[in-house]
Write a protein that holds these residues in place. Structure first.
Motif, short mmCIF file in Angstrom:
data_model
loop_
_atom_site.label_atom_id
_atom_site.label_comp_id
_atom_site.label_asym_id
_atom_site.label_seq_id
_atom_site.Cartn_x
_atom_site.Cartn_y
_atom_site.Cartn_z
N ILE A 6 0.88 -1.12 0.21
CA ILE A 6 0.22 0.15 0.14
C ILE A 6 0.85 1.31 0.15
O ILE A 6 1.85 1.22 1.04
CB ILE A 6 -0.84 0.00 1.22
CG1 ILE A 6 -1.71 -1.25 1.40
CG2 ILE A 6 -1.64 1.40 1.33
CD1 ILE A 6 -2.25 -1.33 2.86
N ILE A 7 0.66 1.93 -1.09
CA ILE A 7 1.50 3.25 -0.97
C ILE A 7 0.85 4.39 -0.44
O ILE A 7 -0.19 4.57 -0.67
CB ILE A 7 1.91 3.72 -2.40
CG1 ILE A 7 2.43 2.46 -3.03
CG2 ILE A 7 2.89 4.79 -2.47
CD1 ILE A 7 2.63 2.75 -4.77
N ASN A 25 6.60 6.18 -3.30
CA ASN A 25 6.51 5.19 -3.97
C ASN A 25 7.04 3.88 -3.48
O ASN A 25 7.92 3.89 -2.79
CB ASN A 25 7.08 5.28 -5.55
CG ASN A 25 6.66 6.31 -6.37
OD1 ASN A 25 5.40 6.39 -6.77
ND2 ASN A 25 7.59 7.03 -7.01
N SER A 26 6.20 2.55 -3.77
CA SER A 26 6.82 1.61 -3.37
C SER A 26 6.58 0.51 -4.16
O SER A 26 5.46 0.19 -4.85
CB SER A 26 6.11 1.06 -1.99
OG SER A 26 6.28 -0.44 -1.56
N ALA A 160 3.98 11.99 4.26
CA ALA A 160 3.72 11.12 3.19
C ALA A 160 3.96 9.75 3.83
O ALA A 160 5.03 9.65 4.77
CB ALA A 160 4.45 11.28 2.00
N LYS A 161 3.42 8.68 3.57
CA LYS A 161 3.77 7.39 3.94
C LYS A 161 3.78 6.50 2.67
O LYS A 161 2.96 6.60 1.85
CB LYS A 161 2.88 6.83 5.03
CG LYS A 161 3.13 7.58 6.31
CD LYS A 161 2.26 7.09 7.36
CE LYS A 161 2.27 7.63 8.74
NZ LYS A 161 1.24 7.12 9.63
N SER A 162 4.34 5.18 2.90
CA SER A 162 4.10 4.02 2.01
C SER A 162 4.07 3.02 2.99
O SER A 162 5.07 2.68 3.85
CB SER A 162 5.27 3.78 1.20
OG SER A 162 5.32 2.80 0.67
N TYR A 163 2.88 1.79 2.82
CA TYR A 163 2.95 0.84 3.73
C TYR A 163 3.00 -0.55 2.63
O TYR A 163 2.64 -0.52 1.73
CB TYR A 163 1.48 0.90 4.11
CG TYR A 163 1.29 1.74 5.26
CD1 TYR A 163 1.64 1.35 6.55
CD2 TYR A 163 0.73 2.98 4.97
CE1 TYR A 163 1.23 2.32 7.66
CE2 TYR A 163 0.29 3.84 6.02
CZ TYR A 163 0.62 3.62 7.31
OH TYR A 163 0.49 4.33 8.16
N PHE A 164 4.05 -1.49 3.14
CA PHE A 164 4.05 -2.53 2.35
C PHE A 164 4.10 -3.67 3.28
O PHE A 164 4.55 -3.46 4.53
CB PHE A 164 5.05 -2.89 1.50
CG PHE A 164 6.42 -2.18 2.06
CD1 PHE A 164 7.39 -3.04 2.47
CD2 PHE A 164 6.71 -0.94 1.91
CE1 PHE A 164 8.51 -2.59 3.21
CE2 PHE A 164 8.14 -0.27 2.35
CZ PHE A 164 8.86 -1.22 2.98
#
Length: 269
Positions: A6-7, A25-26, A160-164
């Protein structure tokens, strides 16, 4: 191994007034022997890679957050971008996206990771100068020396966040940003007709009211979807899979309007 992502991204400081955005970005890669996630900072108008981050953009933090909420500092964007080539037809310079690779080792913690970014405070002041001309500067109003009348003065902070996810979903914790959008359900297994849910926090507490917008990266010029924030919760039903961008902005009206922004971009596989 299953890595799903999840970006989560954020829109920028004063330049967002000109439709520029800042996000994270991810990109995931999996193999039978392991996998990695490549992260980078995005800047411009459209996900995922549009333009290099300008050197005027300054960050307070850019961290990898593991499932235990431990922060690991990532490399910041370049302070100065080197031009490689230029003639009458072309100009080529190094990209400035702070791209870096996160490899999962044998003992890597299972769960939800995030990359969290916060900008330094920005200012945007619109005013009439002493000659009667309307102007703007990216300075606080007390630093404007040629103002006859201040029309608008904003203090702007962006996050800003990026979830993975590595192997299995775990509920992410707040990282301490003044405003946060935190996913509360497992996007690695969601169907397109199921709800996408968020906690919406302001200064660590549920945001009492407001709204979150969502736009599909497949059609960035389409009208946005809206969802109200109720007691710190917001939810959407996405009509199709792909990359979706969620945004929330909070304004505190005062002598200087304080604008705090964050956004979430979900890549639903």
């Amino acid at each position: 191994m299953n890595i799903s992502k999840i970006i989560v991204a954020g829109t920028l400081t004063a330049s967002s007034l000109f439709a520029h955005s800042l996000w994270v970005n991810s990109f995931n890669s999996t193999t039978p022997k392991g996998g990695h996630t490549t992260v980078s900072i995005g800047w411009g108008h459209h996900l995922s890679i549009d333009d290099s981050v300008p050197t005027k953009m300054k960050l307070n933090s850019f961290n990898l957050i593991d499932p235990s909420n431990q922060a690991i500092a990532l490399e910041m964007p370049l302070e100065k971008v080197e031009e490689i080539y230029k003639d009458a037809q072309l100009a080529i310079s190094k990209s400035n996206m702070a791209m870096q690779k996160i490899s999962f080792q044998e003992k890597a913690l299972k769960g939800t990771y995030s990359v969290a970014l916060a900008t330094k405070t920005g200012y945007f002041t619109k005013y009439i100068d002493i000659k009667g001309k309307e102007r703007f500067k990216r300075l606080s109003k007390d630093k404007i020396t040629d103002a006859k009348k201040i029309l608008q003065s904003n203090q702007i902070n962006t996050f800003a966040k990026s979830y993975f996810v590595f192997n299995q979903w775990s509920a992410p914790k707040p990282v301490g940003h003044p405003i946060e959008l935190i996913p509360t359900n497992d996007f690695t297994t969601i169907n397109q007709s199921e709800g996408v849910t968020f906690d919406v926090l302001l200064e660590g507490k549920p945001l009492s009211s407001g709204y979150v917008t969502a736009k599909s990266a497949l059609n960035p010029r389409a009208n946005a979807l809206f969802a109200p924030v109720k007691k710190g919760k917001a939810s959407f039903v996405v009509p199709h899979k792909g990359v979706w961008i969620f945004n929330v902005t909070h304004k505190t009206e005062s002598d200087i309007t304080h604008i705090q922004k964050t956004s979430a971009t979900l890549n639903i596989q």
